[in-house]
Design an enzyme around this catalytic site. Structure first.
Site, PDB file in Angstrom:
ATOM      1  N   GLU A 128       0.808  -1.225   0.000  1.00 24.84           N
ATOM      2  CA  GLU A 128       0.000   0.000   0.000  1.00 24.84           C
ATOM      3  C   GLU A 128       0.838   1.271   0.000  1.00 24.84           C
ATOM      4  O   GLU A 128       0.720   2.099   0.887  1.00 24.84           O
ATOM      5  CB  GLU A 128      -0.973   0.023   1.185  1.00 24.84           C
ATOM      6  CG  GLU A 128      -2.049   1.086   1.002  1.00 24.84           C
ATOM      7  CD  GLU A 128      -2.989   1.189   2.183  1.00 24.84           C
ATOM      8  OE1 GLU A 128      -3.885   2.037   2.113  1.00 24.84           O
ATOM      9  OE2 GLU A 128      -2.837   0.438   3.156  1.00 24.84           O
ATOM     10  N   HIS A 137       0.694   6.520  -0.960  1.00 24.16           N
ATOM     11  CA  HIS A 137      -0.256   6.541   0.147  1.00 24.16           C
ATOM     12  C   HIS A 137      -0.626   8.000   0.362  1.00 24.16           C
ATOM     13  O   HIS A 137      -0.932   8.704  -0.599  1.00 24.16           O
ATOM     14  CB  HIS A 137       0.303   5.849   1.399  1.00 24.16           C
ATOM     15  CG  HIS A 137      -0.759   5.558   2.410  1.00 24.16           C
ATOM     16  ND1 HIS A 137      -0.907   6.282   3.566  1.00 24.16           N
ATOM     17  CD2 HIS A 137      -1.764   4.656   2.415  1.00 24.16           C
ATOM     18  CE1 HIS A 137      -1.956   5.840   4.246  1.00 24.16           C
ATOM     19  NE2 HIS A 137      -2.493   4.852   3.571  1.00 24.16           N
TER      20      HIS A 137
END
Length: 399
Positions: free
Chosen positions: A158, A185
């Site tokens: 992520e 992110h």
């Protein structure tokens, strides 16, 4: 019997499917019963669940202390996954953006180490509960694992800040099983600009950096999904245009329903689809209340509004999926309190006229189509003898 139905025109105005199993029978009129019928044959494949970071925060990565056979402090455990008819999900391996990294991203951080630890946590838990979970790295493996009654377990990284500015690190994450990476992110990185969270960030690269272009090329070569959640609108538009492969938003909602930077605006959604100037993609709806509705108003109906907005803006229900963000969010919409509650959303959409094919695409079929597309591009690039990307971040002083 499982079903992942990818409808395409058969050239005679009819419909056919390009793989998977046919969905048997009609649906009951009662929406709750209809949801159960759909999910028995087309279980949920969630694009983003943050169980590994919960294990890091609560158990200091000690997987022996984690008991997934009973109710956990978070949103995810085995009994609730079974109740919610979950057939697979991406285990998000997330660590936060570094603080004080500076605009050049050259100060050393522990983000690569921490990401490797999160991959380790995911793989150890998959192995610990091997009667329930099984690691999947391809669309075929997902279908096979679900058919055998297990929960297909995929890994997603992520944030590009977790690469340490190195495309070589991406290849190693892929070798360990990661099958998507979110380009950013909540912070910019050496590859691309982020959208921020509730307040837009000032652009740094104007979208993708030159190294970001190289990164997407290498992700296409590997067959690793390009995930555009958290990216700026410019990053998303450029990535849609650049990528040879279909892309995903692993956990994003629709800005046309709730206007926050983390959601996808209509002018980006309109670039998704088939035909010239468009890219096949799936936007997997995030359940985080702050991205769903005004404070105190997030509920299953509002989440369904986001599902429908994506379908309407893209012109097709083939481009929407589910990416709950469970275990990565502090609160949940009313009616979607944990992984046992997916049937409530399917029932809500059935009550709005979604048919069995649309619902089966939403629960997992649309994601599988995107994965098959990315895998096909990777095969093509291998046949073309495309070489690995060896670009180096220009502000490194060690190379």
């Amino acid at each position: 019997m499982l079903f992942y139905y990818d409808r395409v025109q058969d050239g005679r105005g009819g419909r056919k499917h390009d793989g998977g199993w046919p969905l048997l029978g009609g649906l009951p009129e009662d929406s709750d019963e209809a949801a159960e019928v759909v999910l028995r044959q087309a279980p949920v494949i969630d694009g983003h669940i943050d169980l590994p970071i919960l294990v890091r925060a609560l158990y200091h990565n000690n997987v022996t202390a984690v008991d997934l056979e009973h109710e956990t402090p978070g949103h995810v455990d085995i009994p609730r996954l079974r109740k919610g008819r979950v057939g697979g999900f991406f285990w998000s391996v997330y660590v936060g953006c570094p603080s004080g990294d500076g605009p050049d991203f050259v100060l050393p951080t522990w983000r690569v180490r921490d990401t490797l630890e999160q991959i380790d946590v995911a793989r150890l838990l998959i192995d610990k509960y091997h009667d329930t979970f099984e690691l999947a790295t391809t669309s075929f493996e997902i279908e096979d694992i679900i058919r055998r009654g297990k929960i297909a377990s995929l890994i997603g990284v992520e944030g590009g800040h977790q690469l340490g500015n190195s495309i070589g690190v991406l290849r190693q994450y892929h070798a360990l099983g990661a099958r998507y990476m979110t380009l950013t992110h909540s912070c910019h990185n050496a590859f691309a600009d982020s959208c921020g969270i509730f307040v837009p960030l000032e652009p740094l690269h104007g979208g993708l950096s030159p190294l970001g272009h190289a990164l997407i090329h290498e992700m296409n070569r590997l067959g690793m999904l390009v995930d555009l959640s958290h990216t700026s609108d410019s990053t998303a538009l450029q990535a849609l245009s650049l990528s040879r492969a279909p892309v995903i938003w692993s956990h994003s909602s629709a800005r046309g329903v709730w206007d926050v930077p983390r959601n996808v605006p209509d002018f980006v959604l309109e670039k998704i689809g088939e035909g010239e100037g468009k890219k096949d993609a799936v936007v997997m709806i995030n359940f985080s209340p702050g991205f769903v509705a005004a404070p105190g108003e997030a509920n299953v109906k509002k989440v369904a509004d986001h599902v429908e907005r994506v379908a309407n803006a893209t012109g097709s229900r083939r481009h929407v999926g589910l990416g709950s963000d469970y275990d990565g969010i502090e609160s949940t919409p009313e009616g979607l309190e944990d992984v046992s509650k997916y049937p409530a959303l399917i029932a809500e959409l059935h009550s709005r006229g979604w048919n069995k094919y649309d619902l089966a695409g939403l629960t997992g079929g649309n994601l599988l189509r995107i994965m098959r597309g990315a895998e096909a591009v990777a095969r093509d690039m291998r046949e073309e003898r495309v070489r690995p990307v060896v670009d180096v971040y220009g502000k490194r002083e060690d190379l």
